[in-house]
Design a protein around this motif. Sequence first.
Motif, PDB file in Angstrom:
ATOM      1  N   ASP A   1     100.769  39.195  35.655  1.00 46.52           N
ATOM      2  CA  ASP A   1     100.170  40.136  34.709  1.00 46.52           C
ATOM      3  C   ASP A   1      98.859  39.647  34.093  1.00 46.52           C
ATOM      4  OD1 ASP A   1     101.562  38.174  33.310  1.00 46.52           O
ATOM      5  OD2 ASP A   1     102.961  39.572  32.378  1.00 46.52           O
ATOM      6  N   GLY A   2      98.816  38.385  33.640  1.00 47.28           N
ATOM      7  CA  GLY A   2      97.591  37.893  33.015  1.00 47.28           C
ATOM      8  C   GLY A   2      96.410  37.871  33.960  1.00 47.28           C
ATOM      9  N   ILE A   3      96.664  37.468  35.215  1.00 43.67           N
ATOM     10  CA  ILE A   3      95.591  37.437  36.204  1.00 43.67           C
ATOM     11  C   ILE A   3      95.179  38.856  36.585  1.00 43.67           C
ATOM     12  CG2 ILE A   3      94.910  36.569  38.479  1.00 43.67           C
ATOM     13  CD1 ILE A   3      97.002  34.390  38.171  1.00 43.67           C
ATOM     14  N   MET A   4      96.167  39.772  36.583  1.00 39.22           N
ATOM     15  CA  MET A   4      95.848  41.167  36.903  1.00 39.22           C
ATOM     16  C   MET A   4      94.900  41.757  35.861  1.00 39.22           C
ATOM     17  SD  MET A   4      96.118  43.606  39.049  1.00 39.22           S
ATOM     18  CE  MET A   4      97.556  43.356  40.097  1.00 39.22           C
ATOM     19  N   VAL A   5      95.098  41.429  34.597  1.00 41.48           N
ATOM     20  CA  VAL A   5      94.194  41.928  33.560  1.00 41.48           C
ATOM     21  C   VAL A   5      92.776  41.421  33.818  1.00 41.48           C
ATOM     22  CG1 VAL A   5      93.669  41.868  31.091  1.00 41.48           C
ATOM     23  CG2 VAL A   5      96.013  42.219  31.853  1.00 41.48           C
ATOM     24  N   ARG A   6      92.648  40.170  34.277  1.00 44.26           N
ATOM     25  CA  ARG A   6      91.322  39.645  34.640  1.00 44.26           C
ATOM     26  C   ARG A   6      90.728  40.453  35.783  1.00 44.26           C
ATOM     27  NH1 ARG A   6      92.021  33.656  36.193  1.00 44.26           N
ATOM     28  NH2 ARG A   6      89.853  33.974  36.803  1.00 44.26           N
ATOM     29  N   ALA A   7      91.550  40.751  36.795  1.00 41.19           N
ATOM     30  CA  ALA A   7      91.063  41.521  37.946  1.00 41.19           C
ATOM     31  C   ALA A   7      90.578  42.899  37.505  1.00 41.19           C
ATOM     32  CB  ALA A   7      92.167  41.653  38.987  1.00 41.19           C
ATOM     33  N   MET A   8      91.311  43.524  36.592  1.00 42.50           N
ATOM     34  CA  MET A   8      90.899  44.826  36.074  1.00 42.50           C
ATOM     35  C   MET A   8      89.549  44.716  35.377  1.00 42.50           C
ATOM     36  SD  MET A   8      94.682  45.874  34.627  1.00 42.50           S
ATOM     37  CE  MET A   8      94.019  46.934  33.345  1.00 42.50           C
ATOM     38  N   GLY A   9      89.374  43.653  34.603  1.00 41.60           N
ATOM     39  CA  GLY A   9      88.110  43.459  33.902  1.00 41.60           C
ATOM     40  C   GLY A   9      86.942  43.206  34.827  1.00 41.60           C
ATOM     41  N   MET A  10      87.219  42.709  36.035  1.00 40.73           N
ATOM     42  CA  MET A  10      86.170  42.462  37.027  1.00 40.73           C
ATOM     43  C   MET A  10      85.826  43.712  37.830  1.00 40.73           C
ATOM     44  SD  MET A  10      87.502  38.849  38.603  1.00 40.73           S
ATOM     45  CE  MET A  10      87.697  37.372  37.605  1.00 40.73           C
ATOM     46  N   GLY A  11      86.534  44.804  37.575  1.00 39.29           N
ATOM     47  CA  GLY A  11      86.271  46.029  38.328  1.00 39.29           C
ATOM     48  C   GLY A  11      86.859  46.021  39.718  1.00 39.29           C
ATOM     49  N   LEU A  12      87.917  45.209  39.946  1.00 39.79           N
ATOM     50  CA  LEU A  12      88.495  45.083  41.281  1.00 39.79           C
ATOM     51  C   LEU A  12      89.577  46.115  41.556  1.00 39.79           C
ATOM     52  CD1 LEU A  12      88.813  41.186  41.521  1.00 39.79           C
ATOM     53  CD2 LEU A  12      86.980  42.640  42.390  1.00 39.79           C
ATOM     54  N   CYS A  13      90.046  46.815  40.527  1.00 39.70           N
ATOM     55  CA  CYS A  13      91.160  47.748  40.682  1.00 39.70           C
ATOM     56  C   CYS A  13      90.696  49.188  40.430  1.00 39.70           C
ATOM     57  CB  CYS A  13      92.285  47.407  39.696  1.00 39.70           C
ATOM     58  SG  CYS A  13      92.967  45.744  39.898  1.00 39.70           S
ATOM     59  N   GLU A  14      91.265  50.114  41.195  1.00 35.37           N
ATOM     60  CA  GLU A  14      90.985  51.520  40.931  1.00 35.37           C
ATOM     61  C   GLU A  14      92.212  52.164  40.283  1.00 35.37           C
ATOM     62  OE1 GLU A  14      92.115  54.198  44.816  1.00 35.37           O
ATOM     63  OE2 GLU A  14      90.135  53.230  44.836  1.00 35.37           O
ATOM     64  N   LYS A  15      91.986  53.196  39.497  1.00 37.44           N
ATOM     65  CA  LYS A  15      93.060  53.879  38.780  1.00 37.44           C
ATOM     66  C   LYS A  15      94.084  54.433  39.763  1.00 37.44           C
ATOM     67  CE  LYS A  15      93.724  57.777  35.563  1.00 37.44           C
ATOM     68  NZ  LYS A  15      94.266  57.038  34.405  1.00 37.44           N
ATOM     69  N   GLN A  16      95.344  54.170  39.488  1.00 31.57           N
ATOM     70  CA  GLN A  16      96.385  54.729  40.339  1.00 31.57           C
ATOM     71  C   GLN A  16      96.560  56.206  40.014  1.00 31.57           C
ATOM     72  OE1 GLN A  16      99.973  52.361  40.617  1.00 31.57           O
ATOM     73  NE2 GLN A  16      98.807  50.458  40.488  1.00 31.57           N
ATOM     74  N   LYS A  17      96.680  56.989  41.055  1.00 28.05           N
ATOM     75  CA  LYS A  17      96.784  58.434  40.875  1.00 28.05           C
ATOM     76  C   LYS A  17      98.127  58.793  40.239  1.00 28.05           C
ATOM     77  CE  LYS A  17      93.692  59.787  44.641  1.00 28.05           C
ATOM     78  NZ  LYS A  17      93.561  60.547  45.910  1.00 28.05           N
ATOM     79  N   PRO A  18      98.169  59.898  39.497  1.00 27.43           N
ATOM     80  CA  PRO A  18      99.450  60.331  38.916  1.00 27.43           C
ATOM     81  C   PRO A  18     100.510  60.471  40.002  1.00 27.43           C
ATOM     82  CG  PRO A  18      97.643  61.616  38.016  1.00 27.43           C
ATOM     83  CD  PRO A  18      97.060  60.801  39.143  1.00 27.43           C
ATOM     84  N   ASN A  19     101.693  59.958  39.721  1.00 29.79           N
ATOM     85  CA  ASN A  19     102.793  60.091  40.663  1.00 29.79           C
ATOM     86  C   ASN A  19     104.094  60.169  39.873  1.00 29.79           C
ATOM     87  OD1 ASN A  19     104.264  57.348  40.675  1.00 29.79           O
ATOM     88  ND2 ASN A  19     102.132  56.700  41.034  1.00 29.79           N
ATOM     89  N   PRO A  20     105.167  60.645  40.497  1.00 31.08           N
ATOM     90  CA  PRO A  20     106.399  60.927  39.743  1.00 31.08           C
ATOM     91  C   PRO A  20     107.104  59.696  39.189  1.00 31.08           C
ATOM     92  CG  PRO A  20     106.726  61.254  42.106  1.00 31.08           C
ATOM     93  CD  PRO A  20     105.260  61.090  41.897  1.00 31.08           C
TER      94      PRO A  20
END
Length: 683
Positions: free
Chosen positions: A424-443
Amino acid sequence: MTAPRTIDTDVAIVGGGIVGASAALALCRKGVAVVLLERDLCGSRSSGVNYGGVRRQGRPLSQLPLAQRAHEIWACLPELVGTDGEYLRSGHFKIGRSEADMAALERYADLSRDFGLGIELVSGATLRERCPWLGGRAVGGSLCPDDGQANPRLVSPAFALAARRAGAQIFERTPLTEVAHDGQGFTLRSGTALQVRAPVLLNCAGAWAGPLAAQFGEAVPLHSGHPAMAVTEPLPFFMHWSLGVEGGGIYCRQVARGNLVLGGGSGLALDADRARSERSALAALSAQAVELLPALKHAHFIRTWSGTEGYLPDRQPVLSSSRTTPGLVHGFGFAGAGFQIGPAAGEALAALATVATGAAAQTKTLYIGMNGGTMEKTYTQYVFPAFEKLHGVKVVVPGTSSDILAKAQANKDSPQMHVMFLDDGIMVRAMGMGLCEKQKPNPHLADLYPAARFKDDLATGVSVGMTGIAYNAKMFADKGWAAPTSWMDFADPKYKGKVVFQSMPSSFGLHGFLMFNRIQGGNDKNVEPGFNNWAKTIGPNVLEYIPSSAKISEMVQTGEAAIFPLTPTAVEALKTKGIPVEYAQPKEGSVVLLTAQCVIARNSEPELAQKLAEFLLSPLAQANVLQFGAQIPTNPKAPAVGEGAEQVAKINQWMKNAVTLDWDSVNASRPAWNARWNKTIER
């Protein structure tokens, strides 16, 4: 005359050492058909008769990326090949015998720093304090604490057995007598008994690889070498580390039974297939051994041996597709240093072979970066196949490693992966680097634990854990101690010299420190109370600060560790191996530890990547991960039965007061905290 048995396959491999067998295993796990021919028994040549050192330290810098990948594979050995092979991260200590040696060791430590080997230079009074068993010639040395040793007679054949279980057809005592290429594929023959046809051929024949390369116009100056090896009678145990010497010479390790395994110098070739240790080499080895380790002065050798290894002039291996023949891939010339790096070399050769088969071009492929071991095995065997069948794609885990984030960052503009898993902590860093795109709405998003939905749905948790307290159940029972109930129990004087704490850079160490800091009045932005009070509370009780949790099982079994931060899942994994540990939930709460996924921004298959991320949150996928990988779902709707239901019930209860860190604040300050920790706590 009886016609030879003919087998058609995707890839043929010549050589059943650790490199060839690892390549076979990696290919089978990708669904590629493999036939392997070995002239003797798998793992019986240099892979099985070597010293057993599993070291990264001292390797040329060009080999360190592969060595780092191999380091991760070694950590997952039981899950991968069915045995731990007596693998132990005992530490590798390279001895310096002069100031020039120490200068060379210091240069190597500086040059290799970016690879994270954690090398520590030791000299002077510290050397004598930590190594009273060393002779006077040693003036210092270089310690790589997470390098180690293993039993090659167990490990190398185990890779071949694992490949066979995965579907490889392996033929031992089947020497290659003829090979031909017709422009489309290879035909290999072993006498009149066997014929193998394949479009791809891996040359992993070790010291015998030269003639095969030369047949296809790629002659190499490969020559044979024969190490002199010996083992002593059992002696009182005095040395944890595996030893080497700067500039070459003796190498030595002591096994749990007390025997010392030594090598150095050259043996004698008896014929093309056999070698033995030579008397003068053993005499020189003995003299060096006694000089460096006086405890060996009256020890007896109970066995000596040698083997045959392949050397190139620069002592660097060949890992390459042929420049003359399509479908031919070479992997040889490891110069007596292929044991540690072999599993990663096998993966690299498998990747080259997969490209050569052209199989990957038939369907779309999604690449997902995740941790290896149990996680990779669980998803590859029990989760991805359903998605592949549903969407007609192939999901591949490409040489998993701890530097997933670095790879994603390096290829930010042209991603090679589609989805990645991170803590989780490293993922927050990845998000801050612009490496992740928003996951589309799903059920499934609305069903997740709230903590498993990251800001703006840029990432989602796929499994949930928590860092709490683990303890040595046998020691607690023997001493009549009650189970711990608080993070402040780490400061209880009765545990003096029995607390083991992970270093700040690890998740467990960070979590434990931040919970202590909260109890002292701090928060995720203010750690002054924690640093100011550590030395007079928990600090005096700590036996050792460890860089990872890999040593926990050993330290519990030796009675060194009483109490340490760990997750319930890690505790259960240790218990299945017979390690006497239990988990205790602190009254102040545990720290949420998520494994999270994100769809990588700008990837080449955005729609499929989104579908995969959605699928991995589904009750079906999450139930399989729980059942086969003991990973707790983030989707409470995932069905759970038996022990899995009990685990989920406990986690649900513990989640009521679990703490989620302010990762934006933590990540902003973590480098400074790490430096301060190293300077003031682990100094």
